[in-house]
Structures are given as C-alpha cells and as structure tokens.
Write a protein that holds these residues in place. Sequence first.
Motif, PDB file in Angstrom:
ATOM      1  N   GLU A   1       0.825  -1.210   0.000  1.00 12.81           N
ATOM      2  CA  GLU A   1       0.000   0.000   0.000  1.00 12.81           C
ATOM      3  C   GLU A   1       0.862   1.263   0.000  1.00 12.81           C
ATOM      4  OE1 GLU A   1      -3.389   2.052  -0.534  1.00 12.81           O
ATOM      5  OE2 GLU A   1      -3.173  -0.133  -0.551  1.00 12.81           O
ATOM      6  N   ALA A   2       2.009   1.214   0.677  1.00 11.24           N
ATOM      7  CA  ALA A   2       2.915   2.368   0.673  1.00 11.24           C
ATOM      8  C   ALA A   2       3.444   2.627  -0.730  1.00 11.24           C
ATOM      9  CB  ALA A   2       4.074   2.137   1.644  1.00 11.24           C
ATOM     10  N   VAL A   3       3.772   1.540  -1.455  1.00  9.72           N
ATOM     11  CA  VAL A   3       4.246   1.692  -2.834  1.00  9.72           C
ATOM     12  C   VAL A   3       3.147   2.321  -3.691  1.00  9.72           C
ATOM     13  CG1 VAL A   3       5.082   0.487  -4.886  1.00  9.72           C
ATOM     14  CG2 VAL A   3       5.845  -0.238  -2.616  1.00  9.72           C
ATOM     15  N   ARG A   4       1.932   1.855  -3.519  1.00 10.32           N
ATOM     16  CA  ARG A   4       0.813   2.396  -4.293  1.00 10.32           C
ATOM     17  C   ARG A   4       0.622   3.888  -3.992  1.00 10.32           C
ATOM     18  NH1 ARG A   4      -2.462  -1.156  -2.869  1.00 10.32           N
ATOM     19  NH2 ARG A   4      -2.414  -2.512  -4.687  1.00 10.32           N
ATOM     20  N   LEU A   5       0.676   4.251  -2.713  1.00 12.46           N
ATOM     21  CA  LEU A   5       0.466   5.647  -2.330  1.00 12.46           C
ATOM     22  C   LEU A   5       1.625   6.541  -2.757  1.00 12.46           C
ATOM     23  CD1 LEU A   5      -1.017   5.099   1.242  1.00 12.46           C
ATOM     24  CD2 LEU A   5      -2.209   6.129  -0.707  1.00 12.46           C
TER      25      LEU A   5
ATOM     26  N   ASN B   1       5.074  11.068  -1.913  1.00 12.70           N
ATOM     27  CA  ASN B   1       5.780  10.397  -0.822  1.00 12.70           C
ATOM     28  C   ASN B   1       5.190  10.718   0.537  1.00 12.70           C
ATOM     29  OD1 ASN B   1       7.745   8.962  -2.317  1.00 12.70           O
ATOM     30  ND2 ASN B   1       8.950  10.821  -2.588  1.00 12.70           N
ATOM     31  N   ASN B   2       4.574  11.892   0.673  1.00 12.21           N
ATOM     32  CA  ASN B   2       3.977  12.242   1.959  1.00 12.21           C
ATOM     33  C   ASN B   2       2.850  11.272   2.324  1.00 12.21           C
ATOM     34  OD1 ASN B   2       2.665  13.544  -0.307  1.00 12.21           O
ATOM     35  ND2 ASN B   2       1.323  14.573   1.175  1.00 12.21           N
ATOM     36  N   PHE B   3       2.096  10.810   1.323  1.00 10.88           N
ATOM     37  CA  PHE B   3       1.019   9.853   1.592  1.00 10.88           C
ATOM     38  C   PHE B   3       1.594   8.510   2.047  1.00 10.88           C
ATOM     39  CE2 PHE B   3      -0.936  12.758  -1.526  1.00 10.88           C
ATOM     40  CZ  PHE B   3      -2.057  13.151  -0.796  1.00 10.88           C
TER      41      PHE B   3
ATOM     42  N   LYS C   1      23.795  -7.625  15.019  1.00 13.63           N
ATOM     43  CA  LYS C   1      23.260  -6.526  14.228  1.00 13.63           C
ATOM     44  C   LYS C   1      21.752  -6.694  14.083  1.00 13.63           C
ATOM     45  CE  LYS C   1      27.308  -5.460  11.315  1.00 13.63           C
ATOM     46  NZ  LYS C   1      27.768  -5.249   9.920  1.00 13.63           N
ATOM     47  N   TYR C   2      21.092  -5.583  13.811  1.00 14.74           N
ATOM     48  CA  TYR C   2      19.645  -5.611  13.588  1.00 14.74           C
ATOM     49  C   TYR C   2      19.333  -4.957  12.250  1.00 14.74           C
ATOM     50  CZ  TYR C   2      19.292  -6.947  18.464  1.00 14.74           C
ATOM     51  OH  TYR C   2      19.435  -7.615  19.652  1.00 14.74           O
ATOM     52  N   TYR C   3      18.499  -5.623  11.471  1.00 15.67           N
ATOM     53  CA  TYR C   3      18.103  -5.087  10.172  1.00 15.67           C
ATOM     54  C   TYR C   3      16.609  -4.795  10.173  1.00 15.67           C
ATOM     55  CZ  TYR C   3      22.732  -6.355   8.585  1.00 15.67           C
ATOM     56  OH  TYR C   3      24.098  -6.438   8.456  1.00 15.67           O
ATOM     57  N   LEU C   4      16.262  -3.665   9.585  1.00 17.46           N
ATOM     58  CA  LEU C   4      14.887  -3.179   9.551  1.00 17.46           C
ATOM     59  C   LEU C   4      14.086  -3.953   8.516  1.00 17.46           C
ATOM     60  CD1 LEU C   4      12.964  -0.947  10.634  1.00 17.46           C
ATOM     61  CD2 LEU C   4      13.909   0.575   8.878  1.00 17.46           C
ATOM     62  N   VAL C   5      12.859  -4.339   8.861  1.00 17.23           N
ATOM     63  CA  VAL C   5      12.038  -5.147   7.963  1.00 17.23           C
ATOM     64  C   VAL C   5      11.711  -4.425   6.663  1.00 17.23           C
ATOM     65  CG1 VAL C   5       9.810  -4.398   8.917  1.00 17.23           C
ATOM     66  CG2 VAL C   5      10.013  -6.651   7.858  1.00 17.23           C
ATOM     67  N   ASP C   6      11.723  -3.093   6.694  1.00 21.22           N
ATOM     68  CA  ASP C   6      11.405  -2.321   5.489  1.00 21.22           C
ATOM     69  C   ASP C   6      11.973  -0.923   5.646  1.00 21.22           C
ATOM     70  OD1 ASP C   6       9.445  -2.415   2.962  1.00 21.22           O
ATOM     71  OD2 ASP C   6       9.291  -0.437   3.869  1.00 21.22           O
ATOM     72  N   LEU C   7      12.772  -0.500   4.669  1.00 21.86           N
ATOM     73  CA  LEU C   7      13.453   0.797   4.788  1.00 21.86           C
ATOM     74  C   LEU C   7      12.499   1.969   4.664  1.00 21.86           C
ATOM     75  CD1 LEU C   7      16.791   0.127   2.871  1.00 21.86           C
ATOM     76  CD2 LEU C   7      16.460   0.401   5.339  1.00 21.86           C
ATOM     77  N   GLY C   8      11.262   1.727   4.216  1.00 23.26           N
ATOM     78  CA  GLY C   8      10.276   2.806   4.197  1.00 23.26           C
ATOM     79  C   GLY C   8      10.057   3.406   5.569  1.00 23.26           C
TER      80      GLY C   8
END
Length: 403
Positions: free
Chosen positions: A176-180, A185-187, A284-291
């Motif tokens: 949904e973030a990709v769609r918005l 980008n603000n959405f 180390k810790y990696y983020l599930v999504d860089l968004g």
Amino acid sequence: MKTIIRQNYLNTLSVLKDKNLIKVATGVRRCGKSTLMIQFQDLLRAENPNVSILAINMDTPEFRFLAEKNWKKIYDYIVQHIKKNETNYVFIDEVQNVPEFEKLLEGLYVHPNIDLYVTGSNAFLLSSELATLLTGRAYEINVLPFSFADYLEFTEKTGNPDRAFAEYVRTGGFPEAVRLSQVGNNFANEYLQTVFKNIYENDISKRYTIYAEESYQEVVDFLIDSVGSNVSAGNIAKVLTANKKKIDNKTVSKYISTLVEAYLFYKVNRYDIKGKQHLATQEKYYLVDLGFRSALLGKELVSDAGHLLENVIYLELKRRNHQIWIGKTNNLEVDFVVRNNEGYTQYIQVSQTVQNAITLARELAPFDNIPDHNEKILITMDYETGTHNGVKQINAIDWLLNP
C-alpha cells in the motif's frame, strides 16, 4: 499497478499442501500475508472448482466477538461449517487474536478433514511454549514486504532500474505504501507511520507494559539509524542516557525483544569463521522495510547509503531462505556468512562503491583472512564487475534481479 503473484511463497504453500503440518505465514503487519493466502485459495480453486475452503479473519468484529467468549467458539464455528468426508482447506487470518489460540490450532490440527493455514503478526506464534506444543506439526513461512523485483513488477518501472532502486530504498516494499507513493511520498510516509502505530498498539503495548513510550521510541529510532552497525543494549543505554534519556540496558533489551517479536527488526548473530563457533555479542539488527526509515526519521538516502544497501541485501538473502550470520575473522568483519538450502556457504561483502582503491582494499581484506575456498562475493552499486583474487564483484541490482 498490477497484482503481484508472490511465486516463491505460493510454491512453498503448494509443496506443503495436504501435508500433515500447520502452515504458518508470519511477518510484519500489512506486508501481504492475507493477500498471499487469498492467492493460494485462488490457486486451489483453479485446480479444483469444487474445493472446500473456509477462510476467517480474526481482525473482523464478527470473529473477534466470538473469540472474546472462548477459543472453543471459533473451533465450533469452523467444525460446523466444513464438509464431511473430504479435505477442507481452513484459513485463519491473524490467529494470535484468539485467546489461547494454541488450543485452537491443536484441536484443528488433529481433525481428520482439515488442512490448516494460519497467518500471524507476532513471533509468539512460534514462541518456545507454542513450538513445544506444535513440535513437528508447524511449518513457518516468513513473509516480507516486496522485494526489489516485486517493486519493479508492481510499479512497472523497468526502464530505469537505478532510479527505481533509489525510490524503492526510500519508499520500501509495503504494497500500500508503494501504491500511495505514486501519488506522493507524503502519503506513503503517513501510511507507514500509521502501520507502525498499529503494530505498536496491537502487537507490542497490548502484550507488554511499556512505562516510557518516549524512551521506547528513542530505542526504535536508534535501531533504525544503526542498521548494519554492531549494537548492544548497553551501548544504546549509554548513548540515550548521555542525551538525558535515562534508561538501563535491561529495559533496552526488553524493548528490542518486543521489536523483533513484532517482526519490525531481524536480529543477526555473529559467527567466528576460523573458530567455527557462534558468538553471543555485538549482533546486528536489520529493519524489515526501509520505508520506515523515511517515515519515522525523515532521513535522506544519501545518509549512510552503504548500510541501507546492506539492509536490502540482508532482506533478499532472507527471502531466498538462507541462513545468515555476521562473519568474524581475526579482528575483521565479513558482512554476511550465508548457508543455502543445499548446505553451501558463501561470504558476502556489501559496499555502496569501491571505486576508491583504499575502499576496495578495505572491503577485500576480510576475505584474505578466510582459509577455506567457499565462494566470496563483493556486492556494490558500481557498474564495474569482475574478480579480485578470486572474489567476484557483482552489481547489486543485477544480483537482486537475478537470483
């Protein structure tokens, strides 16, 4: 934008179909688990138009109301609605919303006419207690947001993959973030802020007592800002306390555990390559999504691009179902020690660019300390490829798009 078929996940579900296992799709909220299960149901119907499918979503008021009474109410509902004398494919979305859901799963598992599929958004699904209960009965499929290949297919931005990759790192892969993001980008950022809030409220604060929400957010921000760096609870506590956010390392450890359980971060342990032993410090810790980085921190891509690329590579390795460690050889570090399903080992270094001779030498140095002859790969955003004393240099986008 087109619908993406998550073929790797569907292939796994197809292989496991009718096997005497509970198929458990786990992963962060809104990453596409429910859509995956719907796609698999479509696949079942395509194979057999008369197939018996029962799907319930525990996020809906109807089933939440039933679950509040007793897990047995959900069990009875399912048993009453399945067909006798044939296999029924039962899907339960967000099963962790059922109190004592482990009893529900156990009851459905032993039912002779049920092939069971469930999704869930926190790691309690496969916690030590549940894992003991379901030993040999459950198979976990960890679902991640869109890969870069998925992103290109979804947005149809195949003409300029370099530009698309920069957008992917900023927006991330939540569908949904990709769609918005195509609107603005603000959405996308506002949507991801809402997703994080929902994860916090539904998967974290309901299960754990968080006494200081501000300090909790500080730990979140610290981890997001430190992807690809060695961290420890003690170091985080020292930094936050120095910034007048007093917190002890036990509390930091607890907060980090809740973030890992909600699939917001993945923990990667260190491995001593020469000693062939696992190490318990400086993970180390990696983020599930860089968004989330853009949405929660407002950071630009140029900041720490190398570590962001490392995060993307880690997630792709996880999608490919590899075992992953951080490598230690003498006092040097290899970004990833990877073991695939066939048991083959690879050593991987990740760098934004190695066009500078000093940078190239630094990235190659850990490989020189590895005595075995397993494959060694250097992944960069440079267009140049080739070999350096047996080390393959590969363009990151080529590697991401050609498994």
